[in-house]
Design a protein around this motif. Structure first.
Motif, mmCIF file in Angstrom:
data_model
loop_
_atom_site.group_PDB
_atom_site.id
_atom_site.type_symbol
_atom_site.label_atom_id
_atom_site.label_comp_id
_atom_site.label_asym_id
_atom_site.label_seq_id
_atom_site.Cartn_x
_atom_site.Cartn_y
_atom_site.Cartn_z
ATOM 1 N N GLY B 49 18.726 28.567 57.043
ATOM 2 C CA GLY B 49 19.532 28.853 58.239
ATOM 3 C C GLY B 49 20.614 27.809 58.426
ATOM 4 N N LEU B 52 23.350 28.402 55.897
ATOM 5 C CA LEU B 52 23.904 29.758 55.882
ATOM 6 C C LEU B 52 25.388 29.811 56.266
ATOM 7 N N ARG B 76 46.865 44.740 36.135
ATOM 8 C CA ARG B 76 48.155 44.784 36.821
ATOM 9 C C ARG B 76 47.837 45.334 38.222
ATOM 10 N N ASN B 78 49.573 45.510 42.384
ATOM 11 C CA ASN B 78 50.636 45.126 43.337
ATOM 12 C C ASN B 78 50.149 45.181 44.783
ATOM 13 N N ILE B 79 48.842 45.070 44.981
ATOM 14 C CA ILE B 79 48.187 45.072 46.292
ATOM 15 C C ILE B 79 47.952 46.497 46.799
ATOM 16 N N VAL B 80 48.895 47.376 46.564
ATOM 17 C CA VAL B 80 48.825 48.695 47.202
ATOM 18 C C VAL B 80 48.241 49.762 46.283
ATOM 19 N N THR B 81 48.772 49.828 45.058
ATOM 20 C CA THR B 81 48.277 50.852 44.141
ATOM 21 C C THR B 81 46.981 50.376 43.470
ATOM 22 N N TYR B 286 53.527 31.514 43.530
ATOM 23 C CA TYR B 286 53.808 32.169 44.823
ATOM 24 C C TYR B 286 54.861 33.274 44.651
ATOM 25 N N GLN B 288 55.682 34.967 41.988
ATOM 26 C CA GLN B 288 55.144 36.112 41.250
ATOM 27 C C GLN B 288 54.180 36.928 42.105
ATOM 28 N N PHE B 290 53.698 36.823 45.671
ATOM 29 C CA PHE B 290 54.062 37.306 47.007
ATOM 30 C C PHE B 290 55.503 37.785 47.136
ATOM 31 N N ASN B 293 54.989 40.780 43.960
ATOM 32 C CA ASN B 293 53.728 41.537 44.009
ATOM 33 C C ASN B 293 53.055 41.698 42.646
ATOM 34 N N HIS B 294 53.233 40.714 41.773
ATOM 35 C CA HIS B 294 52.548 40.741 40.476
ATOM 36 C C HIS B 294 51.272 39.911 40.611
#
Lengths: 435, 326
Positions: B49, B52, B76, B78-81, B286, B288, B290, B293-294
């Motif tokens: 506990g 934890l 690969r 891009n966050i979305v697909t 960063y 690449q 943000f 999106n890679h």
């Protein structure tokens, strides 16, 4: 005490409390009220405009109530919207859609095609005209954005500084610009330091900075061409080389500084004679330099260039998201946003240019343009603007463009022709990598 | 699973009945519970506990992101697909990427400028603050202040100092008849300028570490050296420096790891320019991740950098450890 149970119970309680309940509202007649969420841009002027329009809409449409919520502030609207699409937390309608981000938005299925809605064709014809509308068409043949506003990048010029250097007219060609620059750029107080420059740009190799120097000048030099055709990189090498060479001359001859200014905008401070910017600059000048004598003109072009001068227009369009449960209501609200009287409000409150083919001829706007002659110039430029392509890897390609621009134009370490070759080679590599 | 049976104290199978006779020969039956099994096996659970909250924190914010980014290396995304498996393609890209090599080179240049400066300046101030100095507490606080101020605030402050036309530094240079220096726009000057700023920002931490190290050196050693006629410089050379070696190792390792994290300064001041001379590894990761999106490629860069940091730190420990042993 059973610690595990306590912890799990607490987490479950938090999750339950974190959820939000939807209470269905009803009209006075007892019918269910449709609720839409609308995201405008988060700047104060557009929030004021959105607030005004939403209040009016809600008063006139008790059955369709719109909740306005400015886009959460982040580095860019595109990041916020992509995250919202990923989390399925998108609004119903957003009026800050950049065409360059459409590739990712449509690829993820985040938007609804608008060309299926009733009245789209006639409305799109008024907004953009057939030629410009085609630039907004996605590869699948649909149109997902309703043209709303565009801020053309033009050349602001300080009349006094040009006059003091012996120029009554603003230079329109590269050679005239460079010639004027040699006289305008000077040390006034004799301390050995330049006090007035012909122009200045942020030289940091950040991708979006090139939307205010290389890219609009490239569009102008190429007679209205962009960098892509049907999602494929299609640069006009001769135009690109001329633009690289022009800026290289500006830095090499010392009429643009290779530095950052501190303590305020050098154009407002009267430290530079020309400034490439959009109509949002007008409000800034009105506030911080009310006595400045200035005008706006199309961007300088290569000497041999004839015909209309095109430029980059920073479009922001309206889209309806695929999470919308009431697409027809959302479309009705989108149409409401682009009514002529609301376009006038956009001009009055935000100093931004609504995209309309009849902007300079429509009687509703005549008085505004008479009172704001500088804005009238932007209105005229609206007929000759190009946006940014909805292409994959756009930011990375512009980032590469920034690096090549810096090497060639700012520091003159490579020739313009080599810069074009390098940009092409690196772009091909980026496209290949990301296939 | 077997547990300790409370009836016969034997290792009976959990959940089964145990039959045994008591002292009077009466057969006793009891069930060996799994609960008893758990307790006997893991002892008192209050400790679990206690750990934890941290365990949850570690799993959510360290272990999961680490595992997920390792997964990303081969994808690969891009966050979305949906994620797309691409095997080692991210690595093949990395080894052909000129910006990766540029960012690595820039980071190493920064480390070569930053670490010696950090060690020399921090040690110098620590020696001063370790002596009898009026207002010692005040100076210690002052030197530590930049550490606790937000990095972005400090960077904006230095942006004003480095300004070409009306910056304080160029103002001082022109006042003494020298020319202005394009601190942030000359490819040869920008990274040293950033290194100076980063040293100023972080030196407070290392002053504190050196002070702690200095205070562990017994005064008797110095007393003995004084009796033997050793000059202050010889005392520093033969007592202070060798006895500060463990602190030095810690500082060099921490500086190296911190140096590889260089991000805020180039992000705010130069955007990685001029001519990519300040594009640090972290800034490139960063960009690449943000900007473009890679996420898969950014994760690959991150892992390669982690391996490079590990190798450099191991070499440092080996070299400095040998010196210490000698």
């Amino acid at each position: 005490m059973n610690t595990t149970r306590v912890v799990i119970g607490s987490l479950a309680a938090l999750l339950v409390m974190g959820g939000c309940g939807n209470q269905e509202r009803r009209t006075a007649e007892g019918g269910a009220v449709i609720e839409l969420t609308y995201w405008p841009a988060p700047n104060p002027q557009e929030i004021q405009l959105a607030d005004t329009l939403v209040r009016r809409w809600n008063a006139a449409h008790p059955g369709i109530q719109v909740r306005m919520q400015p886009i959460p502030v982040s580095q860019s609207t595109e990041e916020v919207l992509l995250a919202a699409i990923a989390g399925r937390t998108t609004p119903d309608v957003c009026s800050n859609i950049q065409p360059g981000a459409m590739y990712e938005f449509t690829r993820t299925g985040g938007l609804l095609p608008l060309d299926g809605f009733e009245g789209f064709d006639s409305l799109a014809e008024i907004r953009a005209g057939a030629e410009l509308l085609e630039t907004f068409r996605s590869p699948d043949g649909h149109v997902y954005q309703l043209p709303w506003k565009s801020n053309p990048v033009m050349m602001f010029y300080n009349k006094r500084l040009l006059r003091e250097a012996g120029y009554a007219d603003v230079p329109r060609t590269y050679s005239a610009y460079l010639e004027a620059g040699r006289h305008v750029t000077r040390d006034i107080n004799g301390d050995g330091e330049i006090d007035v420059w012909m122009g200045e740009r942020d030289i940091r190799p950040i991708w979006w900075q090139r939307l205010f120097d290389f890219y609009p000048c490239y569009i102008a030099a190429s007679g209205g061409k962009t960098l892509f055709e049907r999602e494929a990189f299609h640069m006009h090498d001769s135009a690109a080389a001329e633009v690289f060479a022009f800026f290289q001359s500006c830095y090499r001859e010392g009429i643009f500084p290779r530095t950052f200014f501190q303590g305020g905008d050098p154009f407002i401070l009267g430290k530079k004679a020309t400034h490439f910017s959009g109509p949002w600059e007008v409000a800034t000048l009105r506030k911080f330099a009310p006595d400045m004598e200035y005008g706006v003109a199309p961007l300088p072009v290569p000497d041999a260039m004839t015909g209309p001068v095109y430029t980059y227009g920073d479009f922001k369009n309206i889209a309806v998201f695929s999470t919308c449960e009431h697409p027809e209501a959302a479309w009705a609200f989108a149409r409401y946003l682009v009514q002529p009287e609301h376009d006038l409000l956009l001009l009055e409150l935000c100093d931004q240019i609504p995209v309309r083919t009849d902007l300079v001829t429509h009687p509703l706007f005549a008085d505004y343009f008479r009172r704001n002659p500088v804005m009238a110039e932007f209105g005229k430029q609206l007929q000759h603007i190009r946006g940014i392509d909805a292409a994959p890897d756009l930011k990375e390609i512009f980032d590469t463009l920034s690096q090549v621009y810096e090497k060639c134009s700012v520091y003159a370490t490579i020739a313009p022709a080599d810069a074009v070759r390098e940009l092409r080679a690196r772009t091909v590599m980026i496209v290949e990598w990301n296939k | 699973m077997f547990g300790v049976c409370h009836h016969c104290a034997g290792g009976c199978r959990a959940g089964t009945a145990c039959a045994d006779r008591d002292d009077r020969g009466v057969e006793q039956v009891s069930t060996v519970s799994t609960r008893q099994t758990w307790k006997s096996r893991f002892g008192d659970r209050s400790g679990y506990g206690m750990v934890l909250p941290y365990a949850i924190f570690f799993l959510v914010f360290v272990a999961y992101p680490l595992a997920f980014s390792l997964l990303l290396v081969f994808h690969r995304w891009n966050i979305v697909t949906p994620m797309e498996w691409i095997g080692l393609k991210n690595f093949s890209r990395l080894f052909q990427d000129p910006l990766f090599y540029a960012s690595l080179w820039n980071t190493l240049v920064f480390l070569l400028l930053h670490i010696p400066a950090q060690v020399i300046v921090a040690l110098g101030f620590a020696l001063l603050l370790n002596g009898r100095l009026r207002g010692r507490g005040f100076f210690r606080a002052i030197y530590f202040l930049p550490v606790v101020v937000s990095g972005v605030v400090v960077t904006i402050l230095w942006q004003q100092l480095y300004a070409y036309d009306n910056g304080l530094l160029n103002g001082m240079l022109t006042a003494i008849g020298l020319g202005r220096v394009p601190w942030l726009v000359d490819p040869h000057v920008a990274m040293p300028a950033i290194a100076v700023m980063a040293t100023w920002k972080n030196v407070g931490i290392y002053i504190v570490l050196f002070l702690a190290g200095l205070q562990t050196i017994p005064t008797e050693v110095y007393d003995a050296a004084s009796v033997d006629g050793a000059s202050p410089f010889r005392q520093f050379r033969h007592i202070t420096l060798p006895m500060l070696q463990p602190t030095m190792i810690v500082i060099v390792v921490l500086s190296t790891i911190g140096g590889f994290s260089l991000f805020i300064e180039p992000y705010v001041l130069t955007g990685g320019g001029p001519m990519q001379s300040t594009l640090s590894g972290m800034l490139y990761i960063y960009n690449q991740g943000f900007y473009f999106n890679h996420m898969g490629y950014a994760a690959t860069l991150g892992f390669v950098y982690a391996v490079i940091i590990l190798l450099i730190v191991l070499v440092q420990r080996r070299v400095l450890g040998k010196e210490e042993a000698a």
